[in-house]
Design a protein around this motif. Structure first.
Motif, PDB file in Angstrom:
ATOM      1  N   VAL A 165       0.850  -1.206   0.000  1.00  0.00           N
ATOM      2  CA  VAL A 165       0.000   0.000   0.000  1.00  0.00           C
ATOM      3  C   VAL A 165       0.877   1.246   0.000  1.00  0.00           C
ATOM      4  O   VAL A 165       0.633   2.196  -0.762  1.00  0.00           O
ATOM      5  CB  VAL A 165      -0.959  -0.010   1.210  1.00  0.00           C
ATOM      6  N   TYR A 166       1.934   1.242   0.833  1.00  0.00           N
ATOM      7  CA  TYR A 166       2.834   2.404   0.883  1.00  0.00           C
ATOM      8  C   TYR A 166       3.525   2.615  -0.461  1.00  0.00           C
ATOM      9  O   TYR A 166       3.698   3.756  -0.903  1.00  0.00           O
ATOM     10  CB  TYR A 166       3.881   2.241   1.984  1.00  0.00           C
ATOM     11  N   ALA A 167       3.914   1.531  -1.123  1.00  0.00           N
ATOM     12  CA  ALA A 167       4.551   1.657  -2.436  1.00  0.00           C
ATOM     13  C   ALA A 167       3.576   2.265  -3.443  1.00  0.00           C
ATOM     14  O   ALA A 167       3.956   3.131  -4.248  1.00  0.00           O
ATOM     15  CB  ALA A 167       5.035   0.287  -2.915  1.00  0.00           C
ATOM     16  N   ARG A 168       2.314   1.835  -3.390  1.00  0.00           N
ATOM     17  CA  ARG A 168       1.308   2.401  -4.299  1.00  0.00           C
ATOM     18  C   ARG A 168       1.075   3.878  -3.997  1.00  0.00           C
ATOM     19  O   ARG A 168       0.885   4.695  -4.911  1.00  0.00           O
ATOM     20  CB  ARG A 168       0.004   1.626  -4.196  1.00  0.00           C
ATOM     21  N   ILE A 169       1.087   4.237  -2.718  1.00  0.00           N
ATOM     22  CA  ILE A 169       0.918   5.647  -2.339  1.00  0.00           C
ATOM     23  C   ILE A 169       2.084   6.464  -2.867  1.00  0.00           C
ATOM     24  O   ILE A 169       1.893   7.569  -3.394  1.00  0.00           O
ATOM     25  CB  ILE A 169       0.776   5.786  -0.809  1.00  0.00           C
ATOM     26  N   ASP A 170       3.307   5.933  -2.750  1.00  0.00           N
ATOM     27  CA  ASP A 170       4.479   6.646  -3.271  1.00  0.00           C
ATOM     28  C   ASP A 170       4.356   6.857  -4.784  1.00  0.00           C
ATOM     29  O   ASP A 170       4.657   7.936  -5.296  1.00  0.00           O
ATOM     30  CB  ASP A 170       5.761   5.879  -2.949  1.00  0.00           C
ATOM     31  N   LYS A 171       3.905   5.828  -5.499  1.00  0.00           N
ATOM     32  CA  LYS A 171       3.728   5.963  -6.949  1.00  0.00           C
ATOM     33  C   LYS A 171       2.652   6.993  -7.266  1.00  0.00           C
ATOM     34  O   LYS A 171       2.785   7.781  -8.205  1.00  0.00           O
ATOM     35  CB  LYS A 171       3.361   4.615  -7.567  1.00  0.00           C
ATOM     36  N   LEU A 172       1.577   6.980  -6.481  1.00  0.00           N
ATOM     37  CA  LEU A 172       0.500   7.946  -6.704  1.00  0.00           C
ATOM     38  C   LEU A 172       0.984   9.372  -6.436  1.00  0.00           C
ATOM     39  O   LEU A 172       0.643  10.296  -7.176  1.00  0.00           O
ATOM     40  CB  LEU A 172      -0.700   7.609  -5.826  1.00  0.00           C
ATOM     41  N   GLU A 173       1.798   9.561  -5.396  1.00  0.00           N
ATOM     42  CA  GLU A 173       2.356  10.885  -5.126  1.00  0.00           C
ATOM     43  C   GLU A 173       3.231  11.351  -6.284  1.00  0.00           C
ATOM     44  O   GLU A 173       3.163  12.516  -6.694  1.00  0.00           O
ATOM     45  CB  GLU A 173       3.167  10.870  -3.833  1.00  0.00           C
ATOM     46  N   VAL A 197       0.933  12.394  -9.085  1.00  0.00           N
ATOM     47  CA  VAL A 197       0.308  13.699  -8.820  1.00  0.00           C
ATOM     48  C   VAL A 197       1.311  14.822  -9.067  1.00  0.00           C
ATOM     49  O   VAL A 197       0.961  15.859  -9.650  1.00  0.00           O
ATOM     50  CB  VAL A 197      -0.253  13.737  -7.377  1.00  0.00           C
ATOM     51  N   LYS A 198       2.569  14.633  -8.666  1.00  0.00           N
ATOM     52  CA  LYS A 198       3.586  15.659  -8.919  1.00  0.00           C
ATOM     53  C   LYS A 198       3.792  15.859 -10.426  1.00  0.00           C
ATOM     54  O   LYS A 198       3.932  16.983 -10.893  1.00  0.00           O
ATOM     55  CB  LYS A 198       4.915  15.271  -8.262  1.00  0.00           C
ATOM     56  N   MET A 199       3.819  14.755 -11.181  1.00  0.00           N
ATOM     57  CA  MET A 199       4.003  14.855 -12.619  1.00  0.00           C
ATOM     58  C   MET A 199       2.820  15.590 -13.248  1.00  0.00           C
ATOM     59  O   MET A 199       3.010  16.470 -14.090  1.00  0.00           O
ATOM     60  CB  MET A 199       4.149  13.462 -13.239  1.00  0.00           C
ATOM     61  N   VAL A 200       1.601  15.242 -12.833  1.00  0.00           N
ATOM     62  CA  VAL A 200       0.417  15.915 -13.373  1.00  0.00           C
ATOM     63  C   VAL A 200       0.452  17.399 -13.014  1.00  0.00           C
ATOM     64  O   VAL A 200       0.142  18.254 -13.858  1.00  0.00           O
ATOM     65  CB  VAL A 200      -0.873  15.233 -12.851  1.00  0.00           C
ATOM     66  N   ALA A 201       0.837  17.720 -11.782  1.00  0.00           N
ATOM     67  CA  ALA A 201       0.929  19.129 -11.375  1.00  0.00           C
ATOM     68  C   ALA A 201       1.936  19.881 -12.247  1.00  0.00           C
ATOM     69  O   ALA A 201       1.702  21.028 -12.639  1.00  0.00           O
ATOM     70  CB  ALA A 201       1.315  19.230  -9.909  1.00  0.00           C
ATOM     71  N   HIS A 202       3.045  19.222 -12.570  1.00  0.00           N
ATOM     72  CA  HIS A 202       4.040  19.845 -13.445  1.00  0.00           C
ATOM     73  C   HIS A 202       3.446  20.109 -14.825  1.00  0.00           C
ATOM     74  O   HIS A 202       3.623  21.202 -15.396  1.00  0.00           O
ATOM     75  CB  HIS A 202       5.270  18.938 -13.555  1.00  0.00           C
ATOM     76  N   HIS A 203       2.727  19.135 -15.379  1.00  0.00           N
ATOM     77  CA  HIS A 203       2.111  19.314 -16.705  1.00  0.00           C
ATOM     78  C   HIS A 203       1.041  20.403 -16.665  1.00  0.00           C
ATOM     79  O   HIS A 203       0.922  21.187 -17.614  1.00  0.00           O
ATOM     80  CB  HIS A 203       1.508  17.999 -17.199  1.00  0.00           C
ATOM     81  N   VAL A 204       0.276  20.454 -15.599  1.00  0.00           N
ATOM     82  CA  VAL A 204      -0.757  21.487 -15.479  1.00  0.00           C
ATOM     83  C   VAL A 204      -0.106  22.868 -15.433  1.00  0.00           C
ATOM     84  O   VAL A 204      -0.560  23.806 -16.104  1.00  0.00           O
ATOM     85  CB  VAL A 204      -1.641  21.241 -14.232  1.00  0.00           C
ATOM     86  N   SER A 205       0.973  23.005 -14.659  1.00  0.00           N
ATOM     87  CA  SER A 205       1.675  24.293 -14.603  1.00  0.00           C
ATOM     88  C   SER A 205       2.223  24.680 -15.972  1.00  0.00           C
ATOM     89  O   SER A 205       2.116  25.837 -16.394  1.00  0.00           O
ATOM     90  CB  SER A 205       2.824  24.216 -13.598  1.00  0.00           C
ATOM     91  N   PHE A 206       2.786  23.705 -16.666  1.00  0.00           N
ATOM     92  CA  PHE A 206       3.331  23.958 -18.002  1.00  0.00           C
ATOM     93  C   PHE A 206       2.235  24.429 -18.949  1.00  0.00           C
ATOM     94  O   PHE A 206       2.392  25.429 -19.662  1.00  0.00           O
ATOM     95  CB  PHE A 206       3.988  22.667 -18.521  1.00  0.00           C
ATOM     96  N   LEU A 207       1.102  23.727 -18.959  1.00  0.00           N
ATOM     97  CA  LEU A 207       0.002  24.118 -19.852  1.00  0.00           C
ATOM     98  C   LEU A 207      -0.592  25.460 -19.440  1.00  0.00           C
ATOM     99  O   LEU A 207      -0.997  26.252 -20.298  1.00  0.00           O
ATOM    100  CB  LEU A 207      -1.071  23.038 -19.877  1.00  0.00           C
ATOM    101  N   GLU A 208      -0.659  25.722 -18.150  1.00  0.00           N
ATOM    102  CA  GLU A 208      -1.185  27.002 -17.686  1.00  0.00           C
ATOM    103  C   GLU A 208      -0.296  28.144 -18.167  1.00  0.00           C
ATOM    104  O   GLU A 208      -0.795  29.187 -18.624  1.00  0.00           O
ATOM    105  CB  GLU A 208      -1.271  26.998 -16.158  1.00  0.00           C
ATOM    106  N   GLU A 209       1.016  27.940 -18.118  1.00  0.00           N
ATOM    107  CA  GLU A 209       1.933  28.958 -18.637  1.00  0.00           C
ATOM    108  C   GLU A 209       1.721  29.176 -20.128  1.00  0.00           C
ATOM    109  O   GLU A 209       1.727  30.312 -20.607  1.00  0.00           O
ATOM    110  CB  GLU A 209       3.381  28.543 -18.370  1.00  0.00           C
ATOM    111  N   GLN A 210       1.519  28.099 -20.860  1.00  0.00           N
ATOM    112  CA  GLN A 210       1.288  28.229 -22.295  1.00  0.00           C
ATOM    113  C   GLN A 210      -0.028  28.934 -22.595  1.00  0.00           C
ATOM    114  O   GLN A 210      -0.107  29.726 -23.528  1.00  0.00           O
ATOM    115  CB  GLN A 210       1.332  26.861 -22.974  1.00  0.00           C
ATOM    116  N   VAL A 211      -1.053  28.663 -21.813  1.00  0.00           N
ATOM    117  CA  VAL A 211      -2.343  29.337 -22.009  1.00  0.00           C
ATOM    118  C   VAL A 211      -2.188  30.829 -21.739  1.00  0.00           C
ATOM    119  O   VAL A 211      -2.686  31.675 -22.503  1.00  0.00           O
ATOM    120  CB  VAL A 211      -3.430  28.718 -21.102  1.00  0.00           C
TER     121      VAL A 211
END
Length: 151
Positions: free
Chosen positions: A64-72, A75-89
């Motif tokens: 479970v902890y390993a899955r939580i680490d992967k999920l974290e 989420v960090k990767m998605v946050a990075h992509h969202v920030s990148f797209l927000e800058e482009q917008v």
């Protein structure tokens, strides 16, 4: 020298008191032995049954902890992509006009003269979407816990 005379009735009373004290001590000893046997039994149960169950739960929680680490990390990767797209917008909004111009184009501004822009219509620019993650790569349709099964 003092002479003590013990009569038969006194001796009988002393022997009865001594027997009663010995019986009481034997009862307490039996209770103590029962308690130690219960402790041994509980210890054996803990060693043979409970500890393996605890070990299994620890292994399960490690997964479970390993899955939580992967999920974290996801989420960090998605946050990075969202920030990148927000800058482009934001950059696209700066270079292609305001939101009001986009609304104006959408409704063709012919019916509402107050929204007319005095600038000539700009040439539509194409936008190439950058290479982003695909959620399906991280959470396939047959992944445990997905809402929709793979058809």
């Amino acid at each position: 020298m003092v002479t003590v005379v013990i009569t038969h009735s006194t001796l009988t009373v002393l022997v009865a008191a001594l027997e009663e004290a010995v019986e009481e001590l034997l009862g307490q000893l039996e209770a103590f032995c029962g308690l130690t046997e219960a402790i041994r039994s509980d210890t054996s149960e803990i060693l043979e049954e409970t500890i393996p169950l605890i070990k299994d739960k620890v292994m399960e929680m490690n997964h479970v902890y390993a899955r939580i680490d992967k999920l974290e990390a996801f989420v960090k990767m998605v946050a990075h992509h969202v920030s990148f797209l927000e800058e482009q917008v934001l950059e696209a909004e700066k270079s292609h006009g305001t939101f009001l111009n986009a609304v104006c184009k959408l409704f063709q501004c012919a019916t509402i003269p107050s929204f007319k822009n005095s600038r000539p219509p700009s040439v539509a620019h194409s936008y190439d979407l950058p290479k982003l993650y695909r959620t399906e790569d991280y959470f396939p349709m047959n992944y445990v816990g997905t809402k929709y099964p793979n058809h």
